[in-house]
Write a protein that holds these residues in place. Structure first.
Motif, short mmCIF file in Angstrom:
data_model
loop_
_atom_site.label_atom_id
_atom_site.label_comp_id
_atom_site.label_asym_id
_atom_site.label_seq_id
_atom_site.Cartn_x
_atom_site.Cartn_y
_atom_site.Cartn_z
N ASP A 84 0.83 -1.21 0.00
CA ASP A 84 0.00 0.00 0.00
C ASP A 84 0.87 1.26 0.00
OD1 ASP A 84 -2.29 -1.50 -0.02
OD2 ASP A 84 -2.63 -1.36 2.15
N GLU A 85 1.93 1.23 0.81
CA GLU A 85 2.84 2.37 0.84
C GLU A 85 3.50 2.58 -0.52
OE1 GLU A 85 5.67 1.74 3.90
OE2 GLU A 85 4.21 1.78 5.54
N LEU A 86 3.98 1.49 -1.11
CA LEU A 86 4.66 1.59 -2.42
C LEU A 86 3.68 2.06 -3.49
CD1 LEU A 86 6.81 -1.68 -2.32
CD2 LEU A 86 7.60 0.66 -1.94
N GLU A 87 2.45 1.55 -3.44
CA GLU A 87 1.44 1.95 -4.41
C GLU A 87 1.13 3.45 -4.29
OE1 GLU A 87 -3.14 0.72 -5.66
OE2 GLU A 87 -2.43 0.50 -3.59
N LYS A 88 0.94 3.93 -3.06
CA LYS A 88 0.64 5.35 -2.85
C LYS A 88 1.80 6.22 -3.36
CE LYS A 88 -0.72 8.66 0.73
NZ LYS A 88 0.25 9.68 0.29
N HIS A 89 3.02 5.79 -3.04
CA HIS A 89 4.18 6.55 -3.47
C HIS A 89 4.24 6.62 -4.99
CE1 HIS A 89 8.46 7.13 -4.52
NE2 HIS A 89 8.46 7.96 -3.49
N MET A 90 3.94 5.50 -5.66
CA MET A 90 4.01 5.47 -7.12
C MET A 90 2.88 6.31 -7.74
SD MET A 90 4.52 2.17 -9.54
CE MET A 90 5.06 2.38 -11.24
N ILE A 91 1.69 6.25 -7.18
CA ILE A 91 0.57 7.06 -7.69
C ILE A 91 0.85 8.55 -7.50
CG2 ILE A 91 -1.86 7.64 -7.32
CD1 ILE A 91 -2.36 4.68 -6.78
N ASP A 92 1.39 8.90 -6.32
CA ASP A 92 1.76 10.30 -6.08
C ASP A 92 2.80 10.76 -7.10
OD1 ASP A 92 0.06 10.38 -3.96
OD2 ASP A 92 1.61 10.12 -2.42
#
Length: 567
Positions: A171-179
């Motif tokens: 979830d953290e990696l996904e949020k970082h990539m979307i940001d």
């Protein structure tokens, strides 16, 4: 068991009369009614027969009831017993099959002494031993089932916790990539929109130039037309220059977004095929099975008198090394030796770890136990140790291969520890010598000794004896049942006693710290002599062990001395 049906009197039955039997004659192998019992008791041929009640006869096992009083092959009375063939014989059996046999006994002599023979006592003892061992194994296996259930729950929690951590991380990696995706899209839009704004302004400027050009052409004088065209020529040249340089603007490039997933994430979907693995761990049971003669032999061996004198013992130094593990200050409080000769130390205060070295002193491995302070250690098998912890009042079981604590026990204020046949024996401050079963955590007091009031009481075992130091100048020996064997106390010779070890002859090796020496005490606890001193390298120490004719002494600062004792 014999049948519960009505048993008829054999004599009456032969006379075609049906009378229930009141008793049974094993020698006649038939039931007797009360009348026939009286005749049977006065008859010269049967008056010596021992009869039993019919109720007692029914209690006999069916196999016993089937035993015949006469030889089944020749229908003759048994007369002799052949010990060589372990068989009862009739007169014909003797003449046919036992002519060469010697040492035969009269049957009457054998059977008369059978009830009082040691055979029944031995059988009863063996059955008792079998029952006790079965009960111990049942309790051990039941405890193992409970342990497996606990391991199952722990594994389930571990799996779920790991899954949750993976999900949270993804979830953290996904949020970082979307940001990051949103940020880059904004940057690209800004470049293109900036170019579009500039082009819009240029379009307006071109329209103005076109209008001015037409006006000068149509309405200006010749002079105005000439001079105006020259002025417009410069403006048009500037705009042409701008148009030619548009391609150099970032907004003019064909911009786009490309999403590239990290290969390690792709590996989770393709290469990683399992979440983990579940394995069966198998180790030797702590239950020691011993029955009958084995137990007698063990007891006999344990109490055999010792013959070796402490005056005959010499020590030859073969290893003198500093156990160096990093730069931190080392403070060794306890030690133990694995079956293969590796030594394990409890590095207590600063480093909070276990240290394992090879027999020559080279580092094998380090096992961090922080925040616990490992105080003393004892080997359970070739990979498992038990460790007492300073101030924490805990005993932890450690798998030295995985470097993990597999079990935690919370007794009283324990300090020093040893292991024997499935039990951990330790000194408990203000209480005495305690034993705790590793499989079920059952705790008992073996020796009550309230004089154990600090953590300098060390303990070891040999055979059926327990040895421990106490009161700063005392060494005591008890049986594993808590019976006092002997006590040696001498405040001059023994000062601040700590580590203790025992050899195969029952001779005690004890560290006298203030004297910086290793003392020998005879197996009967009556005599003492100095074996090693500061001249031999003895410093302040707590760890001393005897293993395979070698004496291991490790100082608090980590200097390991190994002496050959096999001269």
């Amino acid at each position: 068991m014999a049948s519960s049906d009505v048993i008829l009197c054999g004599i009456c039955d032969d006379q075609h009369a049906s009378h229930g039997a009141d008793c049974w004659c094993p020698e006649c192998d038939e039931g007797l009614c009360s009348t026939c019992k009286n005749h049977h008791g006065v008859s010269k041929a049967s008056r010596q027969h021992e009869i039993i009640s019919i109720d007692d006869y029914k209690k006999l096992p069916a196999e016993i009831c089937k035993i015949k009083q006469n030889c089944t092959e020749h229908d003759k009375k048994f007369q002799m017993f052949c010990p060589g063939h372990d068989k009862l014989c009739c007169i014909i059996c003797i003449s046919e099959n036992h002519k060469e046999c010697t040492g035969m006994f009269l049957t009457d002599d054998v059977i008369k002494s059978s009830r009082s023979s040691i055979m029944f006592e031995s059988l009863e003892m063996s059955l008792k031993d079998i029952q006790e061992n079965i009960e111990r194994v049942v309790k051990d296996r039941e405890a193992n089932l409970v342990e497996i259930k606990q391991q199952h729950l722990k594994s389930m929690n571990n799996i779920k916790d790991t899954r949750q951590k993976i999900n949270s991380r993804l979830d953290e990696l996904e949020k970082h990539m979307i940001d990051n995706l949103n940020s880059i899209e904004t940057q690209l839009k800004l470049k293109i929109e900036t170019l579009l704004d500039n082009l819009s302004e240029k379009k307006n400027e071109i329209e103005i130039l076109k209008t001015n050009l037409i006006s000068v052409k149509q309405h200006g004088s010749d002079l105005q037309a000439f001079i105006g065209s020259k002025m417009l020529e410069k403006d048009v040249a500037e705009e042409l220059k701008y148009v030619k340089n548009i391609s150099k603007d970032d907004g003019f490039s064909q911009l786009g977004l490309k999403c590239q997933i990290d290969d390690r994430i792709i590996d989770i979907l393709s290469n990683i095929t399992v979440f983990g693995s579940i394995k069966i761990e198998k180790s030797k049971s702590q239950i020691v099975i011993g029955v009958g003669h084995e137990k007698q032999a063990q007891s006999f061996t344990a109490v055999q008198p010792r013959s070796k004198s402490i005056d005959d013992i010499t020590a030859l130094l073969i290893t003198d090394v500093k156990v160096r593990v990093g730069r931190s200050y080392t403070y060794i409080k306890g030690s133990s030796v694995f079956p293969d000769g590796r030594i394990i130390f409890a590095d207590c205060y600063h480093n909070k770890r276990l240290v394992i070295v090879q027999s020559e002193g080279t580092l094998d491995t380090k096992i961090p136990l922080s925040p616990l302070h490992p105080f003393d250690v004892t080997c359970i098998d070739d990979k498992t140790v038990a460790v007492t912890t300073f101030t924490d009042n805990k005993i932890v079981i450690v798998d030295t291969k995985s470097k993990q604590v597999t079990k935690t026990i919370e007794p009283g204020k324990c300090c020093n520890i040893t292991y024997i046949q499935g039990q951990l024996l330790y000194c408990e401050i203000g209480k005495g010598i305690q034993a705790i079963n590793v499989s079920n955590n059952k705790e008992i007091t073996i020796v009550k000794d309230e004089t154990i009031n600090n953590n300098l009481s060390y303990i070891t075992t040999s055979g059926e004896n327990i040895y421990y130091t106490g009161e700063g100048s005392t060494v005591q020996c008890y049986s594993v049942k808590g019976e006092k064997r002997w006590e040696y106390k001498n405040e001059t010779i023994l000062s601040c006693t700590t580590g203790i070890a025992v050899d195969q002859d029952g001779i005690v090796y004890v560290i006298s710290n203030r004297n910086r020496s290793v003392m020998l005490i005879s197996a009967d606890g009556k005599n003492i002599r100095t074996l090693l001193t500061a001249k031999d390298g003895i410093q302040n120490s707590g760890g001393i062990n005897y293993h395979n004719n070698k004496l291991y002494v490790v100082s608090n600062t980590g200097v390991l001395l190994i002496f050959d004792m096999a001269q």
